[in-house]
Enzyme design. Sequence first.
Site, short mmCIF file in Angstrom:
data_model
loop_
_atom_site.label_atom_id
_atom_site.label_comp_id
_atom_site.label_asym_id
_atom_site.label_seq_id
_atom_site.Cartn_x
_atom_site.Cartn_y
_atom_site.Cartn_z
N HIS A 1 0.83 -1.22 0.00
CA HIS A 1 0.00 0.00 0.00
C HIS A 1 0.87 1.27 0.00
O HIS A 1 0.84 2.06 0.95
CB HIS A 1 -0.87 -0.04 1.26
CG HIS A 1 -2.08 0.83 1.23
ND1 HIS A 1 -2.02 2.20 1.18
CD2 HIS A 1 -3.40 0.53 1.29
CE1 HIS A 1 -3.24 2.70 1.20
NE2 HIS A 1 -4.09 1.71 1.26
N GLU B 1 -0.67 1.20 -5.54
CA GLU B 1 -0.38 -0.02 -4.76
C GLU B 1 -0.30 -1.26 -5.66
O GLU B 1 -1.31 -1.65 -6.26
CB GLU B 1 -1.47 -0.20 -3.72
CG GLU B 1 -1.74 1.05 -2.89
CD GLU B 1 -3.11 1.05 -2.25
OE1 GLU B 1 -3.63 -0.04 -1.95
OE2 GLU B 1 -3.69 2.14 -2.08
O1 TA6 Z 1 -6.08 1.14 -0.89
C1 TA6 Z 1 -7.19 1.99 -0.83
C2 TA6 Z 1 -7.97 1.70 0.43
O2 TA6 Z 1 -8.51 0.41 0.42
C3 TA6 Z 1 -9.04 2.77 0.58
O3 TA6 Z 1 -10.34 2.23 0.35
C4 TA6 Z 1 -8.85 3.28 2.00
O4 TA6 Z 1 -9.60 2.50 2.91
C5 TA6 Z 1 -7.35 3.08 2.17
O5 TA6 Z 1 -7.11 1.79 1.58
C6 TA6 Z 1 -6.82 3.22 3.56
O6 TA6 Z 1 -7.16 2.10 4.34
P1 TA6 Z 1 -6.70 2.11 5.90
O7 TA6 Z 1 -7.27 0.84 6.48
O8 TA6 Z 1 -5.21 2.14 5.92
O9 TA6 Z 1 -7.28 3.37 6.49
#
Ligand code: TA6
Length: 336
Positions: free
Chosen positions: A189, A293
């Site tokens: 991520h 990501e």
């Molecule tokens: O990767 C995108 C995502 O899935 C978004 O939908 C948002 O939820 C982001 O990840 C952040 O997730 P987190 O659990 O780190 O707040």
Amino acid sequence: MMRLLHIVVCIISAFTITFTENVEAYNKSVEITKGINDLDKVILHGYKGTSVEVYLYGAQVTSWKNEHNEEMLFVSSKAIFKPPKPIRGGIPICFPQFSNLGPLQSHGFARNSFWTIDIDPPPFTPNVTNSVFVDLLLLPTEEDLKIWPHRFEYRLRITLGPKGDLILTSRIKNTNTDGTPFTFTFAHHTYFSVSNISEVRVEGLEKLDYLDNLKNRTRFTDQGDAITFNSETDKIYLSTPSKISVLDNEKNRTFVIRKDGLPDAVVWNPWAEKAKTIVDLGEDDYKQMLCVEAAAIEKPIKLMPGEEWKARLELSAVPSCYFRGKNDSNKVLEGT
Ligand code: TA6
């Protein structure tokens, strides 16, 4: 005879100095220390002053600096370095579940687990020469096994290459002894640091299908130009190329993402309204961050006992000749 002895002594001392320098160089290059809130941290000191920092908590890279000591990754101004809250920024690892669609906590438990330094990893593909690396290992705890009843070994090698490129190599093995397979979804991520999200473009995902997380993961086809940003964006691009470029106009910098074993790519920026709802994200932080990501989401990975999955993510940052409205990303992608 004395002359021969003198020559032999010179050769031995030269070898000793070289060896010592190499050992010192290696020792200087991998530093084990403490970070915020006394969390264990490893710093890789690379060539020409490049560096990478990774917390054993989550095996999370939180810093990647080039030879000018410029930070390539974004970490939230309100990041909470306190378990069990994941660190907001850097490169969180989403495993064994991407997103909150499933029985586990959002993005799985790997990013808020304590990893260890893997001092005796199984043989690894030849490492990048003149690089610095650390091997980390995640094994399930009894708590993990209660919520995800599968035994696994996740070995992660974090490498800082001689040109300052950052390489994450994952090996996940099913070590179940009861014959049961398991499936998982996965993402690195990555939060890139950008100068101004409104001046950033992503190239390499044109004309692909994507699932729009803002529309119940409905499937759409991209309209075919580079991705630019003027509102909340949360898309899972499917079956993407192995190379993607993120162009930061103001910094005249292009991040080149190369990936293997990670067919999908998530593009996320919360924008202003959503950012206000994220407690560990500064209100204006969204302007200086973009997540692109490398992931395996659409087709979950299934492993039989004894099987191992491998994936590789390579990040580099290169100066980009950015022509407003058009970037020669092919040259950038080919050239690096
Ligand atoms: O990767 C995108 C995502 O899935 C978004 O939908 C948002 O939820 C982001 O990840 C952040 O997730 P987190 O659990 O780190 O707040």
